[in-house]
Design a protein around this motif. Structure first.
Motif, PDB file in Angstrom:
ATOM      1  N   UNK A  12       7.254  -2.322  89.464  1.00 11.60           N
ATOM      2  CA  UNK A  12       8.573  -2.603  88.896  1.00 11.60           C
ATOM      3  C   UNK A  12       9.213  -1.323  88.359  1.00 11.60           C
ATOM      4  N   UNK A  13       8.433  -0.489  87.710  1.00 13.85           N
ATOM      5  CA  UNK A  13       8.961   0.778  87.191  1.00 13.85           C
ATOM      6  C   UNK A  13       9.380   1.703  88.331  1.00 13.85           C
ATOM      7  N   UNK A  14       8.589   1.727  89.398  1.00 16.94           N
ATOM      8  CA  UNK A  14       8.938   2.536  90.558  1.00 16.94           C
ATOM      9  C   UNK A  14      10.227   2.016  91.186  1.00 16.94           C
ATOM     10  N   UNK A  15      10.336   0.698  91.305  1.00 14.48           N
ATOM     11  CA  UNK A  15      11.528   0.082  91.887  1.00 14.48           C
ATOM     12  C   UNK A  15      12.746   0.316  91.002  1.00 14.48           C
ATOM     13  N   UNK A  16      12.555   0.299  89.692  1.00 14.37           N
ATOM     14  CA  UNK A  16      13.642   0.589  88.757  1.00 14.37           C
ATOM     15  C   UNK A  16      14.200   1.984  89.009  1.00 14.37           C
ATOM     16  N   UNK A  17      13.320   2.951  89.164  1.00 14.80           N
ATOM     17  CA  UNK A  17      13.750   4.331  89.436  1.00 14.80           C
ATOM     18  C   UNK A  17      14.461   4.415  90.788  1.00 14.80           C
ATOM     19  N   UNK A  18      13.908   3.735  91.786  1.00 10.79           N
ATOM     20  CA  UNK A  18      14.519   3.733  93.123  1.00 10.79           C
ATOM     21  C   UNK A  18      15.933   3.153  93.082  1.00 10.79           C
ATOM     22  N   UNK A  19      16.098   2.027  92.409  1.00 11.22           N
ATOM     23  CA  UNK A  19      17.414   1.394  92.331  1.00 11.22           C
ATOM     24  C   UNK A  19      18.383   2.224  91.491  1.00 11.22           C
ATOM     25  N   UNK A  20      17.884   2.877  90.441  1.00 13.91           N
ATOM     26  CA  UNK A  20      18.735   3.768  89.651  1.00 13.91           C
ATOM     27  C   UNK A  20      19.236   4.914  90.515  1.00 13.91           C
ATOM     28  N   UNK A  21      18.354   5.495  91.300  1.00 13.41           N
ATOM     29  CA  UNK A  21      18.766   6.579  92.200  1.00 13.41           C
ATOM     30  C   UNK A  21      19.809   6.089  93.202  1.00 13.41           C
ATOM     31  N   UNK A  22      19.625   4.885  93.725  1.00 11.25           N
ATOM     32  CA  UNK A  22      20.602   4.331  94.663  1.00 11.25           C
ATOM     33  C   UNK A  22      21.945   4.117  93.980  1.00 11.25           C
ATOM     34  N   UNK A  23      21.916   3.674  92.722  1.00 13.66           N
ATOM     35  CA  UNK A  23      23.167   3.530  91.967  1.00 13.66           C
ATOM     36  C   UNK A  23      23.844   4.896  91.799  1.00 13.66           C
ATOM     37  N   UNK A  24      23.065   5.893  91.432  1.00 10.38           N
ATOM     38  CA  UNK A  24      23.625   7.230  91.219  1.00 10.38           C
ATOM     39  C   UNK A  24      24.218   7.819  92.498  1.00 10.38           C
ATOM     40  N   UNK A  25      23.713   7.386  93.639  1.00 15.18           N
ATOM     41  CA  UNK A  25      24.202   7.872  94.928  1.00 15.18           C
ATOM     42  C   UNK A  25      25.295   6.997  95.528  1.00 15.18           C
ATOM     43  N   UNK A  26      25.630   5.891  94.885  1.00 14.43           N
ATOM     44  CA  UNK A  26      26.654   4.977  95.409  1.00 14.43           C
ATOM     45  C   UNK A  26      27.993   5.697  95.509  1.00 14.43           C
ATOM     46  N   UNK A  27      28.701   5.428  96.585  1.00 13.08           N
ATOM     47  CA  UNK A  27      29.987   6.099  96.814  1.00 13.08           C
ATOM     48  C   UNK A  27      31.182   5.169  96.700  1.00 13.08           C
ATOM     49  N   UNK A  28      30.941   3.895  96.408  1.00 14.22           N
ATOM     50  CA  UNK A  28      32.046   2.962  96.221  1.00 14.22           C
ATOM     51  C   UNK A  28      31.720   2.025  95.066  1.00 14.22           C
ATOM     52  N   UNK A  29      32.732   1.387  94.542  1.00 15.90           N
ATOM     53  CA  UNK A  29      32.516   0.416  93.469  1.00 15.90           C
ATOM     54  C   UNK A  29      31.631  -0.728  93.954  1.00 15.90           C
ATOM     55  N   UNK A  30      31.846  -1.174  95.180  1.00 12.99           N
ATOM     56  CA  UNK A  30      31.043  -2.277  95.730  1.00 12.99           C
ATOM     57  C   UNK A  30      29.566  -1.898  95.783  1.00 12.99           C
TER      58      UNK A  30
END
Length: 99
Positions: free
Chosen positions: A27-45
């Protein structure tokens, strides 16, 4: 058990049941992965999709820590009342504790 999302895409996949320690670790690893994906998001969606994933993980982690999302939200609200939040866009630069 609910059918995994991957099942909708393919009939070939492997899963395993995690013990408590591995569950927390993943879960902690997945949390970091999803945070990184959020930080890399290029649109509001995209950002909202990743934030939803983060909230789902926070739900799971809150149970690990003998709570639930409602307890997390109550703590967030208390801290907001005590310290304020981020909606005012005020950035704290420094605190002088010597006074």
């Amino acid at each position: 058990m609910r059918q995994p999302f991957i099942k909708r895409k393919t009939d070939k996949y492997t899963v395993k049941k995690l013990d408590d320690n591995n569950y927390i670790q993943e879960l902690r690893r997945k949390l970091q992965e999803e945070l990184n994906e959020y930080l890399e998001a290029t649109s509001n969606e995209e950002a909202l999709e990743e934030l939803a994933d983060l909230v789902e993980i926070i739900h799971a982690l809150s149970f690990i820590h003998n709570g639930n999302f409602e307890k997390v939200e109550a703590i967030r609200q208390r801290k907001f009342k005590e310290r304020g939040g981020f909606t005012e866009k005020i950035y704290l630069i420094d605190v002088d504790d010597s006074v």
